[in-house]
Design a protein around this motif. Structure first.
Motif, PDB file in Angstrom:
ATOM      1  N   ASP A  74       0.808  -1.194  -0.240  1.00  0.00           N
ATOM      2  CA  ASP A  74       0.377  -0.599   0.097  1.00  0.00           C
ATOM      3  C   ASP A  74       0.835   1.027   0.229  1.00  0.00           C
ATOM      4  O   ASP A  74       0.314   2.353  -0.702  1.00  0.00           O
ATOM      5  N   ILE A  75       2.117   1.596   1.287  1.00  0.00           N
ATOM      6  CA  ILE A  75       2.727   2.676   0.430  1.00  0.00           C
ATOM      7  C   ILE A  75       3.284   2.600  -1.111  1.00  0.00           C
ATOM      8  O   ILE A  75       3.390   4.228  -1.042  1.00  0.00           O
ATOM      9  N   ILE A  76       3.952   1.719  -1.551  1.00  0.00           N
ATOM     10  CA  ILE A  76       3.965   2.103  -3.581  1.00  0.00           C
ATOM     11  C   ILE A  76       2.455   2.919  -3.705  1.00  0.00           C
ATOM     12  O   ILE A  76       3.108   3.873  -4.704  1.00  0.00           O
ATOM     13  N   ARG A  77       1.701   2.306  -3.537  1.00  0.00           N
ATOM     14  CA  ARG A  77       0.511   2.935  -4.186  1.00  0.00           C
ATOM     15  C   ARG A  77       0.426   4.596  -3.901  1.00  0.00           C
ATOM     16  O   ARG A  77      -0.171   5.087  -4.455  1.00  0.00           O
ATOM     17  N   TYR A  88       7.682  13.833  -2.718  1.00  0.00           N
ATOM     18  CA  TYR A  88       9.135  12.922  -2.106  1.00  0.00           C
ATOM     19  C   TYR A  88       9.279  13.943  -0.334  1.00  0.00           C
ATOM     20  O   TYR A  88      10.753  13.069  -0.065  1.00  0.00           O
ATOM     21  N   LYS A  89       8.651  14.930  -0.144  1.00  0.00           N
ATOM     22  CA  LYS A  89       8.642  14.873   1.136  1.00  0.00           C
ATOM     23  C   LYS A  89       7.987  14.366   1.867  1.00  0.00           C
ATOM     24  O   LYS A  89       8.702  14.167   3.498  1.00  0.00           O
ATOM     25  N   VAL A  90       6.923  13.224   1.664  1.00  0.00           N
ATOM     26  CA  VAL A  90       5.889  13.053   3.040  1.00  0.00           C
ATOM     27  C   VAL A  90       6.783  11.557   2.825  1.00  0.00           C
ATOM     28  O   VAL A  90       6.692  10.484   3.823  1.00  0.00           O
ATOM     29  N   MET A  91       6.125  11.057   1.320  1.00  0.00           N
ATOM     30  CA  MET A  91       6.527   9.771   1.760  1.00  0.00           C
ATOM     31  C   MET A  91       7.584   8.781   0.700  1.00  0.00           C
ATOM     32  O   MET A  91       7.406   8.338   1.134  1.00  0.00           O
ATOM     33  N   GLN A  92       8.876  10.001   0.953  1.00  0.00           N
ATOM     34  CA  GLN A  92      10.034   9.358  -0.098  1.00  0.00           C
ATOM     35  C   GLN A  92      10.569   8.919   1.236  1.00  0.00           C
ATOM     36  O   GLN A  92      11.514   7.475   0.586  1.00  0.00           O
ATOM     37  N   PRO A  93      10.609   8.506   2.067  1.00  0.00           N
ATOM     38  CA  PRO A  93      11.340   8.589   2.875  1.00  0.00           C
ATOM     39  C   PRO A  93      10.812   6.746   3.799  1.00  0.00           C
ATOM     40  O   PRO A  93      11.856   6.130   3.675  1.00  0.00           O
ATOM     41  N   ILE A 170       3.331  -0.933 -12.081  1.00  0.00           N
ATOM     42  CA  ILE A 170       2.121  -0.648 -11.152  1.00  0.00           C
ATOM     43  C   ILE A 170       0.772   0.636 -11.622  1.00  0.00           C
ATOM     44  O   ILE A 170       1.151   1.440 -12.607  1.00  0.00           O
ATOM     45  N   ASP A 171      -0.425  -0.398 -12.256  1.00  0.00           N
ATOM     46  CA  ASP A 171      -1.469   0.777 -12.495  1.00  0.00           C
ATOM     47  C   ASP A 171      -2.558   1.109 -11.237  1.00  0.00           C
ATOM     48  O   ASP A 171      -2.000   0.833 -10.682  1.00  0.00           O
ATOM     49  N   HIS A 172      -3.031   2.119 -11.495  1.00  0.00           N
ATOM     50  CA  HIS A 172      -3.994   2.842 -10.963  1.00  0.00           C
ATOM     51  C   HIS A 172      -4.964   2.867 -11.064  1.00  0.00           C
ATOM     52  O   HIS A 172      -5.210   3.826 -12.588  1.00  0.00           O
ATOM     53  N   ARG A 173      -6.009   2.103 -10.659  1.00  0.00           N
ATOM     54  CA  ARG A 173      -7.758   3.107 -11.240  1.00  0.00           C
ATOM     55  C   ARG A 173      -7.619   4.413 -10.573  1.00  0.00           C
ATOM     56  O   ARG A 173      -8.688   4.642 -10.239  1.00  0.00           O
ATOM     57  N   THR A 186      -1.440   3.477 -16.390  1.00  0.00           N
ATOM     58  CA  THR A 186       0.327   2.981 -15.527  1.00  0.00           C
ATOM     59  C   THR A 186       0.886   4.425 -14.729  1.00  0.00           C
ATOM     60  O   THR A 186       0.968   5.203 -14.965  1.00  0.00           O
ATOM     61  N   LYS A 187       0.562   3.407 -13.621  1.00  0.00           N
ATOM     62  CA  LYS A 187       1.786   4.460 -12.392  1.00  0.00           C
ATOM     63  C   LYS A 187       3.551   4.541 -12.479  1.00  0.00           C
ATOM     64  O   LYS A 187       3.874   5.655 -11.998  1.00  0.00           O
ATOM     65  N   GLY A 188       3.790   3.259 -12.919  1.00  0.00           N
ATOM     66  CA  GLY A 188       4.890   3.325 -12.934  1.00  0.00           C
ATOM     67  C   GLY A 188       5.462   2.606 -13.163  1.00  0.00           C
ATOM     68  O   GLY A 188       5.005   0.941 -13.291  1.00  0.00           O
ATOM     69  N   TYR A 189       6.560   1.298 -13.224  1.00  0.00           N
ATOM     70  CA  TYR A 189       7.169  -0.092 -12.260  1.00  0.00           C
ATOM     71  C   TYR A 189       8.216  -0.104 -11.100  1.00  0.00           C
ATOM     72  O   TYR A 189       8.590   0.755 -10.819  1.00  0.00           O
ATOM     73  N   LEU A 190       8.119  -1.251 -10.768  1.00  0.00           N
ATOM     74  CA  LEU A 190       8.940  -1.974  -9.659  1.00  0.00           C
ATOM     75  C   LEU A 190      10.334  -2.539 -10.064  1.00  0.00           C
ATOM     76  O   LEU A 190       9.769  -3.369 -11.230  1.00  0.00           O
ATOM     77  N   LEU A 191      11.432  -2.245 -10.237  1.00  0.00           N
ATOM     78  CA  LEU A 191      12.516  -2.456 -10.692  1.00  0.00           C
ATOM     79  C   LEU A 191      13.314  -3.346  -9.908  1.00  0.00           C
ATOM     80  O   LEU A 191      13.696  -2.900  -8.614  1.00  0.00           O
TER      81      LEU A 191
END
Length: 824
Positions: A74-77, A88-93, A170-173, A186-191
């Motif tokens: 859930d953190i990634i989504r 970047y300020k709130v969730m990236q850490p 990673i898809d987001h509805r 498509t919101k991005g990819y996890l590598l």
């Protein structure tokens, strides 16, 4: 002289039959042993290659499964759903911390990165802070094609390892445009990059023959991880093996040298090839041939000596043996006949053989009957004792594990009491069939028969009464046992048809594992029995594994059984009353009686602490009678303290309701206390509304004729149909507390609650809302149109002397700030 001539004739006659076959055998041994050695090497190499392939595929599959698990976090989504300026300020850490935790949990993961749809790296946690250039083509391909999943292998020659690179989309509805039929965004990819260290050394360890070789290559046969000498020696042969297109082991020739080689395909980028030289075959065959030659010589010498020593006994020994066997046969002992010639002695022995065969047949039948259950035709506890002892001994030698499943039919006593022993016997037979059908073909089923040679035939065993036992051998994980137990439980989902009766049954299963739960057959059976009892304590229709705490639990239960028996004698059981408050007046004139046990040592015990034990120990009927007496006494006390217009509801066990004498018990109790039937209400569950409970429904109608009303308890928690509710002889609907508990969680609960109240009013039923824990819930009950409310907020269950009837301040005096209940 005659004796000497006979000895010489036998000697000369026997000599060719000994020497010639052995010489022929020796002459053919070389070809046979060499061919057999080739097959062995072929099999070993094939197993090694398959094992190596499976090991790599297992790593790849685990990596793919972990990637899917990571993506679902859930953190990634949530991170991807936030605007760039915020995340970047709130969730990236938090995201980077998550990546670091993944890498700590999986040390082989050297790189985890979150890619944006255009291929740029948003966040990354890696062993190397710089992104290796070798990944760039892969990342660009993913960004351009946008597949749902992509993977690629990278072979690092200088490090001797493989890097397995995966990317998961990673898809987001977008709920705002979902109505318009748009697809996932498509919101991005996890590598994720996983490193497999020392892969070549790992594969070579899989090869049983230390003189064999394993080589890794691509589909074109280009080899990896070879030094200069190995590359020059094996690279051409690997290419020849792979380009041949035949994966199994076969012969190849390179520069005049013969080889055996074969390959397996791991995936589109990776092949593994195994190679064995002809020199290895020769070195393996030569010692065997030398040993075989000595063996033939020794056999010839021993044969000559044996013939020479036995010549004097060729005539006397058969006669003496026949005389001894006849004497043994007369004494009743079991004998074996060994004559196979065509002379007078063999004909005489043949007649005795017929008699001995008949005797052996009778013995086998007697032994079989002693090991079989006469009702089901299955082996019994006696047979199982021998099987379990042998299984434990074998498992100990092989350093393996086994499981014993102790199966007990829940509430079987009721079947015999209700339908008779004939129906109970038929149930045993059907239960045995279902358990047998639900077991795997590889399951070693306890209840097995010992043959005279000590072998075990796979059959089912009835260990006595309503109990069965299953033995599972070669257990590697407890999950395997859970699957078997689950299949057995699932086989009881459908009712049994017994003498035109449809009966639903269940079983409780206790599981003990060797060696952790016992290292002897006796301890295993005891552990499984205790675990089975724990399953029954949990309500039945389930399985439990044994733990050492079950010993203490069983002892406490036995003590509790004795205390219940003593408590019934001295009348320690009573009832507390919990008011059902009228939501229109705020006054309680109706109450629910709940059982309490005034235990001399443990204090006041709740029903869940002793009812199940009373049922299992056969004291539930007597307990119900004593509680009925306490209910009538409580009603009498209420009339004296409050007035005559009171009513008390109470529960009786479902099987108690199926007993004809319950009607007379209730009537007699009411008469003894001079109470009208209208002061009493009987609470039932939705199970009693089923068609097969016709007798119980008839009894309820007769109770209503007596003036006793009927309430349906916990409505909404079962699966009763509306037609059954319409036909049911009930006066009050008590709604399940779950609806109140879910008011602030499930937005549909208030709607359903109002629908229940509307339905009850259309059927002219009173509605009681249970589980009221706050003022807001009282207000909600008023809003949906309930008649009465019951719960801890209004009043806990209390002794009859402490019961209150006026709750108007809790119903009507609601502060303004607390009128924020959920609205329908």
């Amino acid at each position: 002289m005659l004796k000497l001539q006979l000895r010489a004739r036998i000697f000369l006659f026997t000599l060719p039959f000994i020497v010639l076959p052995l010489l022929m055998f020796g002459s053919l041994s070389y070809l046979y042993i060499r061919e057999n050695t080739m097959r062995i090497l072929e099999h070993q190499l094939d197993l090694s290659l398959r094992s190596g392939r499976d090991e790599l595929n297992k790593d790849f599959s685990s990596a793919r499964a972990n990637l899917e698990l990571f993506v679902s976090n859930d953190i990634i989504r949530r991170y991807l759903n936030l605007p760039d300026t915020v995340r970047y300020k709130v969730m990236q850490p938090a995201l980077l911390g998550l990546f670091a935790d993944y890498r700590k949990a999986f040390p082989s993961y050297v790189d985890i990165a979150l890619l944006l749809p255009d291929g740029s790296i948003d966040s990354r946690d890696a062993e190397d802070p710089k992104v290796p250039s070798k990944y760039q083509d892969f990342i660009e391909r993913v960004a351009a094609q946008r597949p749902s999943y992509a993977e690629q292998l990278f072979f690092v020659e200088e490090g001797g390892y493989i890097e397995y690179v995966q990317a998961q989309r990673i898809d987001h509805r977008n709920e705002a445009v979902e109505y318009l039929g748009t697809t996932d965004l498509t919101k991005g990819y996890l590598l994720v990059v996983m490193r497999i260290e020392d892969v070549l050394q790992m594969l070579r360890k899989k090869l049983n023959n230390p003189e064999g070789y394993v080589v890794i290559s691509d589909p074109q046969g280009e080899s990896y991880f070879l030094n200069d000498k190995e590359l020059k020696l094996w690279a051409p042969l690997v290419k020849q093996i792979i380009t041949s297109g035949i994966g199994r082991l076969r012969g190849f020739t390179l520069r005049g040298q013969d080889y055996l080689g074969g390959f397996y395909r791991v995936n589109e980028q990776l092949f593994i090839t195994g190679i064995v030289t002809e020199e290895v075959v020769d070195r393996m065959v030569t010692p065997i041939l030398i040993a075989l030659g000595w063996f033939i010589v020794i056999v010839i010498i021993v044969a000559f000596l044996l013939i020479y020593s036995k010549l004097n006994k060729l005539l006397l020994e058969p006669i003496n043996r026949l005389q001894r066997q006849i004497a043994a046969f007369r004494s009743g002992a079991e004998i074996a006949w060994v004559f196979d010639s065509n002379d007078e002695l063999s004909r005489l022995s043949a007649e005795f053989e017929e008699m001995a065969s008949a005797q052996r047949g009778q013995i086998e039948r007697v032994k079989g009957l002693s090991n079989l259950d006469p009702l089901t035709g299955l082996p019994n506890r006696t047979a199982f004792s021998g099987i379990l002892e042998k299984a434990v001994s074998y498992t100990r030698r092989q350093d393996q594990a086994l499981a014993v499943l102790f199966i007990d039919i829940d509430h079987f006593k009721r079947i015999n009491e209700t339908y008779g022993s004939k129906v109970g016997d038929e149930l045993f037979r059907q239960v045995a069939d279902r358990i047998s059908a639900s077991l795997r073909l590889s399951d070693e089923v306890a209840r097995q028969v010992m043959t005279e040679f000590g072998d075990m035939d796979r059959v089912l065993v009835r260990t006595g009464g309503d109990e069965f036992t299953v033995l599972l051998r070669d257990i590697r994980k407890a999950h395997q046992v859970s699957l078997v137990a689950s299949r057995i439980l699932a086989s009881f989902d459908h009712p049994f048809t017994l003498d035109e009766h449809s009966v639903s049954m269940s079983v409780s299963i206790g599981i003990a594992l060797y060696p952790v739960d016992g290292q002897t057959p006796e301890l295993l059976l005891k552990s499984a029995d205790l675990a089975m009892y724990e399953a029954k304590q949990a309500g039945g229709a389930c399985f439990r594994f044994f733990t050492h705490a079950l010993n203490t639990s069983a002892e406490k239960r036995l003590q509790l059984e004795r205390d219940i028996q003593d408590g019934l004698i001295v009348k320690e059981f009573t009832v507390y009353l919990q008011p059902r408050v009228n939501l229109r007046t705020g006054i309680a004139t109706e109450f629910e009686a709940v059982a309490r046990w005034n235990h001399p040592r443990l204090g006041v015990l709740l029903p869940e602490q002793f009812i199940s034990v009373a049922e299992e120990s056969g004291h539930l009927i007597e307990l119900g009678k004593q509680l009925l007496e306490a209910v009538c006494n409580a009603i009498k006390t209420l009339q004296q303290n409050v007035g005559n217009d009171v009513k008390v509801s109470f529960n009786l066990a479902p099987h108690h309701l199926r007993m004809n004498e319950v009607l007379s018990e209730i009537s007699n109790c009411l008469e003894r206390y001079g109470l009208p039937g209208e002061t009493l209400e009987l609470e039932i569950t939705e199970d009693l509304l089923k068609a097969e409970n016709k007798d119980a429904l008839i009894l309820l109608n007769r109770l209503r004729e007596r003036g006793v009303s009927v309430a349906l308890d916990d409505f909404g928690s079962g699966d009763s149909s509306l037609s059954a509710l319409r036909r049911a002889p009930i006066d009050t609907l008590k709604v399940s507390p779950n609806f109140m508990q879910e008011l602030y969680v499930d937005k549909e609960s208030p709607v359903v609650l109002r629908a229940i109240c509307d339905l009850a009013r259309s059927l002219e039923l009173k509605v009681v809302v249970q589980g009221v824990e706050s003022r807001a819930q009282v207000e909600q009950a008023l809003t949906v149109g309930a008649d009465q409310a019951q719960g801890h907020y209004l009043s806990e269950a209390a002794p009859v002397e402490d019961v209150r009837v006026d709750y108007r301040i809790k119903i009507f005096d609601l502060p303004t700030g607390e009128r924020g209940g959920i609205r329908v």
